[in-house]
Scaffold this motif. Structure first.
Motif, PDB file in Angstrom:
ATOM      1  N   ASP A 296       0.800  -1.227   0.000  1.00 42.41           N
ATOM      2  CA  ASP A 296       0.000   0.000   0.000  1.00 42.41           C
ATOM      3  C   ASP A 296       0.830   1.274   0.000  1.00 42.41           C
ATOM      4  O   ASP A 296       0.267   2.365  -0.012  1.00 42.41           O
ATOM      5  CB  ASP A 296      -1.010   0.023   1.159  1.00 42.41           C
ATOM      6  N   ASP A 337      -0.993  -2.000   6.109  1.00 43.56           N
ATOM      7  CA  ASP A 337      -2.328  -2.374   6.584  1.00 43.56           C
ATOM      8  C   ASP A 337      -2.412  -3.893   6.664  1.00 43.56           C
ATOM      9  O   ASP A 337      -2.458  -4.580   5.651  1.00 43.56           O
ATOM     10  CB  ASP A 337      -3.384  -1.821   5.625  1.00 43.56           C
ATOM     11  N   ASN A 339      -4.832  -5.512   8.619  1.00 40.23           N
ATOM     12  CA  ASN A 339      -6.114  -5.770   9.267  1.00 40.23           C
ATOM     13  C   ASN A 339      -7.015  -6.553   8.304  1.00 40.23           C
ATOM     14  O   ASN A 339      -7.385  -6.050   7.248  1.00 40.23           O
ATOM     15  CB  ASN A 339      -6.765  -4.443   9.649  1.00 40.23           C
ATOM     16  N   HIS A 342     -10.111  -5.058   6.644  1.00 36.16           N
ATOM     17  CA  HIS A 342      -9.959  -4.089   5.563  1.00 36.16           C
ATOM     18  C   HIS A 342      -9.888  -4.745   4.192  1.00 36.16           C
ATOM     19  O   HIS A 342      -9.944  -4.058   3.181  1.00 36.16           O
ATOM     20  CB  HIS A 342      -8.709  -3.240   5.798  1.00 36.16           C
ATOM     21  N   HIS A 351      -3.919  -9.472   3.924  1.00 40.76           N
ATOM     22  CA  HIS A 351      -3.471  -8.923   5.210  1.00 40.76           C
ATOM     23  C   HIS A 351      -2.210  -9.617   5.723  1.00 40.76           C
ATOM     24  O   HIS A 351      -1.578  -9.125   6.666  1.00 40.76           O
ATOM     25  CB  HIS A 351      -4.589  -9.033   6.250  1.00 40.76           C
ATOM     26  N   ALA A 423      -3.010   5.575   7.340  1.00 37.95           N
ATOM     27  CA  ALA A 423      -4.169   5.592   6.444  1.00 37.95           C
ATOM     28  C   ALA A 423      -4.204   6.904   5.675  1.00 37.95           C
ATOM     29  O   ALA A 423      -3.886   7.968   6.222  1.00 37.95           O
ATOM     30  CB  ALA A 423      -5.473   5.408   7.226  1.00 37.95           C
TER      31      ALA A 423
END
Length: 529
Positions: A296, A337, A339, A342, A351, A423
Motif C-alpha cells: 500500500d 495495513d 487488518n 480491511h 493482510h 491511512a
C-alpha cells in the motif's frame, strides 16, 4: 508483467490458509531419500563467477530458445498443475539431516527456458540433472509423458528450512524473479535481480538468471548461500545471496554487473507488486472486498535521515515518480495495513502479505528511487515497480557493484522513531450542506506512533501542508479519542488536468512529530462519449 498468483499452488504454499503447519523440525517421510545424479564436479568460487560474467559481457548475447518438446509445449495451465508435483524424497539434501532442502520446478507453461542448477560442496560444483522420477505426474498428463524423457532441465527452484518442511522459505522462478516469506508464510510481492528500461517508450528488457549454484549447508548452518549468473542483451552479472530464515527473512545480496551496451534506466534491487484499490484509491471498486493490494505504499529513508511515506495508487495513466537521494539508508514497498477486516479475503490473504525493505550496504552514491505505477483492472497483474536508479551511467567496459540486504516480513527492521502514516483517504471536499465552486478534494491522513500517544489533547500539533499548485484550505489536526491516532485533514482546490504533488507532516514547537507524507493527485480524465 505477468503476476505469479498461480505459483501459490506450485510452491506448495497455503495460499488459502487451509494447510496446517507441521511440527517444527519434522522431516518429510516419503520414500527413502535419493540424491540427484551428479558428475565429478568443477572448481567453483565467487571470483570465478565474477570473471565468467565479465567474459560473457564481452561476447555477443545469445538468446535462449524454447526448450520444451512438443508434448510439453502443448500442455495447458491445468496440465501444468498435474505435471509439476515434485517428489520431496528427491529434494536436494533430502532426509532432514541438513537444515535446508531445495526442490525443483518443471519446465513448461510460461517457463520455456531451462536454468542450470548446481550443488557446490568442498569447492566443487556438480550439476543437478533432471529426471522424470523427480515428479509425480497426475492422471491428467501421465499417459502423455514419453517413455524416454531426456534432461529437460528445470524452470527454477524453491527452498524449505527445518523450521517448516511443508511451506517455502523462498523461491526463484522466471527471468530474475524471486520471492520470500516472513512469519506469516505467505508469498506476496516479488523481487528481481535487475530491471532495465522499465516504463519507457520501448519494450522493457527482462534479464534472466541462467545458472544457479547452491552451496551445501553445514548441519548447524543458519543461512543458505547461493549464486547466480545473470544474462541479457544489455548486461551480464554475477550474484550471491546469503538467506537467513526467521520472522523476517533476510537476504544478503552482492552483485557485479558488466554492461554490454549503455543502459538508460537501470533498476537496482527492483521489486514488483500489485495495487488495484484501497482506502485512498477507489476508482476500481466494484468488488465485495474493500481493498485489494499486495503493497500500500513506498517507504523511503533518505541519506539525510528523512522518513517518507508515499501511498501508491492505480492510476489512469502510466506514472513514473523519481525521488533523488545521495546514499539512501533504505526503501521498500510495504504492506502496512495488516487488518483482515480491511480486505475481507481469506483466500488471497492480503493482510498477511509481506513487506520488502532494501537496505543498501556501502556507498551507493547519488541516484534516485523510482516508483512506476501502471493502470490495471485485474488483481492478477503486477502494476507497481520500485528500484534504485544510480546517477552513474551504465556503460560497456565499466563494472558496477552493489551490496544490499533484503528484508521480507511484516515490517522493516528499523521503523521510524516518529509517527507513521497508517491511512490515507481521499474524497469530495468541502463541508456537507455547504455549496462551493470549482473542483475541491478532501484528504484525510491518520498518524500513529512516535510521541503522539503521550501528547495531551490540548497539544498544539500543526500539520504542515504544501501543494505544487492550487490552494490548500481548511487544514485541521486533532487526536482521535477512540484510538491512539492523530488525524489531519485538508481540502485542495486545483483547476486543470495537471497532477498536483502534495506534502504533509506533523510538528510541535518546530520539531517534526511524523514522517513526511507525499502524494500525487491526478484529476480524473474527462469522460468520453
Amino acid at each position: 508483467m505477468i503476476r505469479r498468483d498461480f505459483l501459490a499452488r506450485l510452491l506448495g504454499l497455503a495460499a488459502c490458509g487451509t494447510l496446517s503447519p507441521p511440527l517444527a523440525g519434522a522431516a518429510p517421510t516419503e520414500d527413502k531419500p535419493s540424491s540427484p545424479p551428479t558428475t565429478d564436479g568443477q572448481p567453483f568460487g565467487k571470483d570465478w563467477l565474477r570473471e565468467t560474467a565479465r567474459r560473457l559481457a564481452g561476447e555477443p548475447f545469445v538468446a535462449p530458445t524454447d526448450a520444451r518438446p512438443p508434448w510439453l509445449a502443448a500442455m495447458t495451465w491445468d496440465d501444468y498443475q498435474a505435471l509439476n508435483n515434485f517428489r520431496i524424497d528427491h529434494s536436494l539434501w533430502a532426509g532432514g539431516e541438513l537444515p535446508f532442502q531445495a526442490r525443483f520446478f518443471h519446465l513448461g507453461l510460461y517457463f520455456h527456458h531451462p536454468v542450470k542448477i548446481h550443488e557446490v560442496a568442498d569447492g566443487l560444483a556438480r550439476p543437478i540433472t533432471f529426471s522424470p522420477e523427480m515428479f509425480k505426474y497426475g492422471p491428467r498428463v501421465k499417459d502423455r509423458i514419453p517413455a524416454q524423457v531426456g534432461d529437460l532441465g528445470f524452470a527454477g527452484f524453491r527452498v524449505n528450512s527445518r523450521a517448516d518442511w511443508d511451506r517455502d522459505m523462498f523461491s526463484f522462478l522466471g527471468a530474475s524473479y524471486f520471492r520470500a516469506v516472513g512469519a506469516s508464510k505467505q508469498y506476496g510481492l516479488s523481487a528481481r535481480g535487475l530491471a532495465i528500461d522499465t516504463a519507457m517508450d520501448r519494450p522493457e528488457e527482462f534479464p534472466a538468471f541462467r545458472s544457479f549454484w547452491l552451496e551445501r549447508p553445514a548441519p548447524d548452518a543458519t543461512a543458505l548461500t547461493l549464486h547466480a549468473l545473470l544474462d541479457s542483451p544489455s548486461v551480464a552479472g554475477a550474484y550471491s545471496f546469503a538467506v537467513t530464515p526467521g520472522d523476517i527473512t533476510v537476504m544478503e545480496v552482492e552483485c557485479h554487473l558488466f554492461p554490454r551496451r549503455p543502459i538508460e534506466r537501470l533498476g537496482i534491487a527492483p521489486m514488483t507488486s500489485m495495487y488495484q484499490c484501497g482506502e485512498n484509491d477507489r476508482r476500481i471498486a466494484d468488488d465485495y472486498r474493500p481493498e485489494i493490494h499486495d503493497s500500500d505504499g513506498l517507504a523511503l529513508w533518505t541519506g539525510a535521515g528523512e522518513r517518507i511515506w508515499r501511498p501508491i495508487l492505480n492510476p489512469h495513466y502510466i506514472r513514473v515518480n523519481s525521488f533523488s537521494d545521495d546514499n539512501p539508508r533504505g526503501f521498500g514497498l510495504l504492506q502496512r495495513d495488516q487488518n483482515f477486516d480491511h480486505y475481507q479475503d481469506n483466500g488471497a490473504n492480503y493482510h498477511k502479505r509481506p513487506s520488502l525493505w532494501v537496505e543498501p550496504v556501502g556507498d551507493w552514491g547519488r541516484g534516485m528511487v523510482q516508483l512506476v505505477e501502471l493502470p490495471t483492472a485485474d488483481e492478477t497483474l503486477d502494476n507497481i515497480v520500485a528500484f534504485w536508479n544510480p546517477a552513474e551511467p551504465a556503460q560497456p567496459g565499466r563494472e558496477m557493484s552493489f551490496r544490499y540486504r533484503l528484508y521480507w516480513g511484516a515490517h522493516p527492521p528499523k521503523r521510524p522513531t516518529v509517527a507513521e502514516v497508517v491511512a490515507t483517504r481521499v474524497g469530495v471536499g468541502g463541508v456537507p450542506g455547504v455549496k462551493h465552486t470549482g473542483p475541491l478534494r478532501k484528504f484525510v491522513l491518520d498518524f500513529q506512533g512516535g510521541s503522539l500517544p503521550q501528547l495531551p489533547e490540548t497539544a498544539k500539533v500543526e500539520a504542515v501542508v504544501a501543494a505544487s499548485r492550487g490552494e490548500i484550505r481548511d487544514v485541521a489536526t486533532h487526536p482521535m479519542r477512540e484510538s491512539d491516532l492523530w488525524r489531519c485533514h485538508f481540502d485542495l482546490s486545483a483547476d486543470g488536468s495537471e497532477p498536483v504533488d502534495l506534502r504533509c507532516f506533523l510538528r510541535d514547537a518546530g520539531e517534526a512529530l511524523s514522517e513526511t507524507w507525499l502524494y500525487q493527485w491526478s484529476p480524473p480524465p474527462p469522460e468520453r462519449c
